[in-house]
Write a protein that holds these residues in place. Sequence first.
Motif, PDB file in Angstrom:
ATOM      1  N   LEU A 159       0.825  -1.207   0.000  1.00 31.42           N
ATOM      2  CA  LEU A 159       0.000   0.000   0.000  1.00 31.42           C
ATOM      3  C   LEU A 159       0.857   1.254   0.000  1.00 31.42           C
ATOM      4  N   GLU A 160       1.960   1.204   0.704  1.00 34.39           N
ATOM      5  CA  GLU A 160       2.867   2.353   0.737  1.00 34.39           C
ATOM      6  C   GLU A 160       3.469   2.605  -0.644  1.00 34.39           C
ATOM      7  N   ILE A 161       3.799   1.558  -1.355  1.00 31.94           N
ATOM      8  CA  ILE A 161       4.347   1.702  -2.710  1.00 31.94           C
ATOM      9  C   ILE A 161       3.320   2.365  -3.617  1.00 31.94           C
ATOM     10  N   VAL A 162       2.066   1.934  -3.511  1.00 29.18           N
ATOM     11  CA  VAL A 162       1.002   2.511  -4.335  1.00 29.18           C
ATOM     12  C   VAL A 162       0.789   3.979  -3.974  1.00 29.18           C
ATOM     13  N   ARG A 163       0.764   4.291  -2.695  1.00 27.84           N
ATOM     14  CA  ARG A 163       0.561   5.686  -2.274  1.00 27.84           C
ATOM     15  C   ARG A 163       1.694   6.591  -2.757  1.00 27.84           C
ATOM     16  N   LYS A 164       2.917   6.100  -2.714  1.00 25.29           N
ATOM     17  CA  LYS A 164       4.061   6.904  -3.164  1.00 25.29           C
ATOM     18  C   LYS A 164       4.026   7.139  -4.666  1.00 25.29           C
ATOM     19  N   ALA A 165       3.483   6.203  -5.425  1.00 22.38           N
ATOM     20  CA  ALA A 165       3.426   6.337  -6.882  1.00 22.38           C
ATOM     21  C   ALA A 165       2.182   7.085  -7.344  1.00 22.38           C
ATOM     22  N   ALA A 166       1.304   7.454  -6.414  1.00 17.64           N
ATOM     23  CA  ALA A 166       0.022   8.069  -6.772  1.00 17.64           C
ATOM     24  C   ALA A 166       0.218   9.335  -7.593  1.00 17.64           C
ATOM     25  N   GLY A 167      -0.690   9.559  -8.504  1.00 13.95           N
ATOM     26  CA  GLY A 167      -0.650  10.704  -9.398  1.00 13.95           C
ATOM     27  C   GLY A 167      -0.648  10.179 -10.822  1.00 13.95           C
ATOM     28  N   TRP A 168      -1.119  10.977 -11.732  1.00 20.37           N
ATOM     29  CA  TRP A 168      -1.211  10.514 -13.108  1.00 20.37           C
ATOM     30  C   TRP A 168       0.121  10.687 -13.810  1.00 20.37           C
ATOM     31  N   ASN A 169       0.948   9.700 -13.680  1.00 20.69           N
ATOM     32  CA  ASN A 169       2.239   9.662 -14.351  1.00 20.69           C
ATOM     33  C   ASN A 169       2.488   8.225 -14.792  1.00 20.69           C
ATOM     34  N   TRP A 170       3.570   7.999 -15.539  1.00 17.95           N
ATOM     35  CA  TRP A 170       3.847   6.662 -16.063  1.00 17.95           C
ATOM     36  C   TRP A 170       4.136   5.654 -14.966  1.00 17.95           C
ATOM     37  N   ARG A 171       4.758   6.117 -13.892  1.00 16.23           N
ATOM     38  CA  ARG A 171       5.059   5.193 -12.792  1.00 16.23           C
ATOM     39  C   ARG A 171       3.762   4.669 -12.168  1.00 16.23           C
ATOM     40  N   PHE A 172       2.794   5.548 -11.975  1.00 15.20           N
ATOM     41  CA  PHE A 172       1.517   5.142 -11.408  1.00 15.20           C
ATOM     42  C   PHE A 172       0.786   4.185 -12.354  1.00 15.20           C
ATOM     43  N   VAL A 173       0.812   4.462 -13.639  1.00 15.53           N
ATOM     44  CA  VAL A 173       0.173   3.578 -14.622  1.00 15.53           C
ATOM     45  C   VAL A 173       0.827   2.190 -14.575  1.00 15.53           C
ATOM     46  N   TYR A 174       2.144   2.167 -14.451  1.00 14.74           N
ATOM     47  CA  TYR A 174       2.873   0.904 -14.354  1.00 14.74           C
ATOM     48  C   TYR A 174       2.471   0.131 -13.093  1.00 14.74           C
ATOM     49  N   VAL A 175       2.381   0.832 -11.955  1.00 12.73           N
ATOM     50  CA  VAL A 175       1.992   0.191 -10.695  1.00 12.73           C
ATOM     51  C   VAL A 175       0.566  -0.358 -10.794  1.00 12.73           C
ATOM     52  N   VAL A 176      -0.355   0.419 -11.372  1.00 15.52           N
ATOM     53  CA  VAL A 176      -1.742  -0.028 -11.522  1.00 15.52           C
ATOM     54  C   VAL A 176      -1.803  -1.246 -12.447  1.00 15.52           C
ATOM     55  N   ALA A 177      -1.035  -1.229 -13.534  1.00 15.70           N
ATOM     56  CA  ALA A 177      -1.019  -2.379 -14.448  1.00 15.70           C
ATOM     57  C   ALA A 177      -0.504  -3.626 -13.731  1.00 15.70           C
ATOM     58  N   GLN A 178       0.497  -3.453 -12.884  1.00 13.40           N
ATOM     59  CA  GLN A 178       1.000  -4.593 -12.114  1.00 13.40           C
ATOM     60  C   GLN A 178      -0.086  -5.130 -11.191  1.00 13.40           C
ATOM     61  N   ILE A 179      -0.767  -4.239 -10.483  1.00 12.67           N
ATOM     62  CA  ILE A 179      -1.748  -4.643  -9.475  1.00 12.67           C
ATOM     63  C   ILE A 179      -2.989  -5.262 -10.105  1.00 12.67           C
ATOM     64  N   VAL A 180      -3.413  -4.754 -11.240  1.00 13.41           N
ATOM     65  CA  VAL A 180      -4.675  -5.198 -11.830  1.00 13.41           C
ATOM     66  C   VAL A 180      -4.500  -6.302 -12.880  1.00 13.41           C
ATOM     67  N   ILE A 181      -3.332  -6.375 -13.516  1.00 15.36           N
ATOM     68  CA  ILE A 181      -3.168  -7.355 -14.591  1.00 15.36           C
ATOM     69  C   ILE A 181      -2.067  -8.381 -14.280  1.00 15.36           C
ATOM     70  N   ILE A 182      -0.868  -7.909 -14.063  1.00 16.21           N
ATOM     71  CA  ILE A 182       0.294  -8.803 -13.975  1.00 16.21           C
ATOM     72  C   ILE A 182       0.270  -9.661 -12.714  1.00 16.21           C
ATOM     73  N   LEU A 183       0.135  -9.028 -11.539  1.00 17.69           N
ATOM     74  CA  LEU A 183       0.170  -9.788 -10.286  1.00 17.69           C
ATOM     75  C   LEU A 183      -0.979 -10.781 -10.141  1.00 17.69           C
ATOM     76  N   PRO A 184      -2.233 -10.415 -10.484  1.00 23.08           N
ATOM     77  CA  PRO A 184      -3.286 -11.439 -10.404  1.00 23.08           C
ATOM     78  C   PRO A 184      -2.998 -12.651 -11.289  1.00 23.08           C
ATOM     79  N   LEU A 185      -2.459 -12.408 -12.478  1.00 20.31           N
ATOM     80  CA  LEU A 185      -2.129 -13.510 -13.375  1.00 20.31           C
ATOM     81  C   LEU A 185      -1.042 -14.405 -12.766  1.00 20.31           C
ATOM     82  N   ILE A 186       0.020 -13.797 -12.259  1.00 21.26           N
ATOM     83  CA  ILE A 186       1.117 -14.576 -11.666  1.00 21.26           C
ATOM     84  C   ILE A 186       0.643 -15.318 -10.415  1.00 21.26           C
ATOM     85  N   GLU A 187      -0.088 -14.619  -9.533  1.00 18.84           N
ATOM     86  CA  GLU A 187      -0.548 -15.250  -8.295  1.00 18.84           C
ATOM     87  C   GLU A 187      -1.513 -16.387  -8.567  1.00 18.84           C
ATOM     88  N   GLU A 188      -2.388 -16.225  -9.540  1.00 16.46           N
ATOM     89  CA  GLU A 188      -3.329 -17.301  -9.852  1.00 16.46           C
ATOM     90  C   GLU A 188      -2.613 -18.500 -10.477  1.00 16.46           C
TER      91      GLU A 188
END
Length: 167
Positions: A42-71
């Motif tokens: 959660l701290e990583i997400v909060r630090k990356a917050a804001g509309w920038n490429w880093r935030f988009v990358y973090v959101v893509a990891q959380i919503v697409i990449i990590l669920p796929l890997i964890e499943e």
Amino acid sequence: MNKIKFTLKAWPVITMITVALCFLTQQIAKFFGVDLPDQLNLEIVRKAAGWNWRFVYVVAQIVIILPLIEEIIFRFLLFRLPCYIKSGPKWARRLRLVTVALVSSILFSAAHYIDQPFPDTAFAALFFFGLAQCWLYRRTDSFFPTVLNHSLFNLLNLILLFLVPEA
């Protein structure tokens, strides 16, 4: 198509129970005067917050990449493979199914706390979420509904993180 429809019907129930378990655990901890820390994620997400490429990358990891890997790891490898061993009596196969679901869910929950000495309020909720994912996998006999459910769950939690920062 029926598997996706079933997943979209099951998703709100699984998510509401998981979020309620987080809240309940938090309230019980407060009642006993225990301060549970936030997940480091959660701290990583909060630090990356804001509309920038880093935030988009973090959101893509959380919503697409990590669920796929964890499943792949927790449902496809740890849950599915041992459950499809057909040998033994029916009661032994059911016991194996329950045992594998419990182990997979405990490891799923614990994996979110590798860098943290003590779990936060979400530990029990993530354990329940892992069990629900095992049930969903077993019910649909497909890997994709669990990935979809996990992605929707992470997306909702990400939205809640910014809408209700204290949650």
